[in-house]
Design a protein around this motif. Sequence first.
Motif, short mmCIF file in Angstrom:
data_model
loop_
_atom_site.label_atom_id
_atom_site.label_comp_id
_atom_site.label_asym_id
_atom_site.label_seq_id
_atom_site.Cartn_x
_atom_site.Cartn_y
_atom_site.Cartn_z
N ALA A 108 0.84 -1.20 0.00
CA ALA A 108 0.00 0.00 0.00
C ALA A 108 0.87 1.24 0.00
N GLU A 109 0.48 2.21 -0.81
CA GLU A 109 1.16 3.51 -0.84
C GLU A 109 0.12 4.61 -0.65
N ARG A 110 0.39 5.45 0.33
CA ARG A 110 -0.49 6.59 0.61
C ARG A 110 0.43 7.81 0.72
N LEU A 111 0.60 8.49 -0.42
CA LEU A 111 1.62 9.52 -0.56
C LEU A 111 0.98 10.84 -0.99
N GLY A 112 1.67 11.93 -0.66
CA GLY A 112 1.18 13.22 -1.11
C GLY A 112 2.13 14.33 -0.74
N THR A 151 6.00 13.66 -0.80
CA THR A 151 5.99 13.16 -2.18
C THR A 151 5.16 14.09 -3.05
N GLN A 152 5.75 14.60 -4.11
CA GLN A 152 5.09 15.64 -4.90
C GLN A 152 4.08 15.07 -5.91
N LYS A 153 3.33 14.11 -5.46
CA LYS A 153 2.24 13.56 -6.24
C LYS A 153 1.33 12.80 -5.29
N LYS A 154 0.03 12.98 -5.42
CA LYS A 154 -0.90 12.28 -4.55
C LYS A 154 -1.12 10.87 -5.09
#
Length: 329
Positions: free
Chosen positions: A150-154, A218-221
């Motif tokens: 799972a990745e939850r980035l933003g 992280t420069q992307k959601k």
Amino acid sequence: MSRTPSSRPIRAGVIGVGSMGANHARVYSELPAVELSCVTDHDDAVAHRIADEYDTEAVPFDTVLERCDVVTVAVPTRAHYDVVSTCLEADVHVLVEKPIAETVEQGRKLAALARDRGCLLQVGHIERFNPAVQTVADLIDDLEVISLEAERLGPPIDRTAPGNVIFDLMVHDVDIVDSLLDDRPNSVSAMGTDGGQYATATMEYGDVVASLTASRVTQKKVRTLTVTARDCLVEVDYLQQSVLIHRDSYPEYLIDDGTRRYRHESVVERPRVDNGEPLRHELESFVEAVRTGSEPVVTAEDGIEALETVQLIDSLIGEETRTPEVRAR
């Protein structure tokens, strides 16, 4: 004892109408057989603005308890225990935003109080109600799962003191993995960097391993889940509410002018996903559980288990050492 109406509309209230609570007020105002009775907030101006927007009334906290059958509690986590316990003692059913409380012990006390009062206590792990996750939940029993990722980035959020990335973001995926596997991890390892705004955790469930990453740098959601199974790969995009299933196809050997060539094409399935707003699904489920007296989809015990795991992850990372450790249950 708790108020469980049978025929009249359920009277709903929202305690704390910041960005999340305001959305709860909106959805309650749209649900059939539900009346948004009132809202409250420590900031009277915010409460009145939201009340005007959704055609209800801003009232003091005590008045919410007198008027409502159900409430959403969307106040800061540090206030969860005091606010939720007061609601339960007033025989009001509660949906509390995650995490259930600041500590596991507080969560257990709230669960016990809800049982004693005959009240429903649901925890707001909203991703359980994402249609893509519900589609995977329907498939998972037929899969021989090897791993989940799972990745939850933003990007950084626009406030001076962002919350803990583990408690704010990773907790969603801890709950999702536990629910999909219907289990809790046997062991956990974790590490983080950038002042706690980037964290990874690896959780072992017997023969299944889950890798979670949460980031505010992280420069992307990104909101994705990948399930590796013995005979397929399942990709879930929370934002697009999409599910793709990649399966192996049989290789083909082609003979053209005496030359043997090899071709192997993958097969991609796109199961139907009944798209919709997860928050609406969550509140519809909450209200239905109250009306029927059934167990909520996300119980207080689910919320406690997720909180236990993220507290362990946070302690493994630590504020000073930032070194990986492993602790078995």
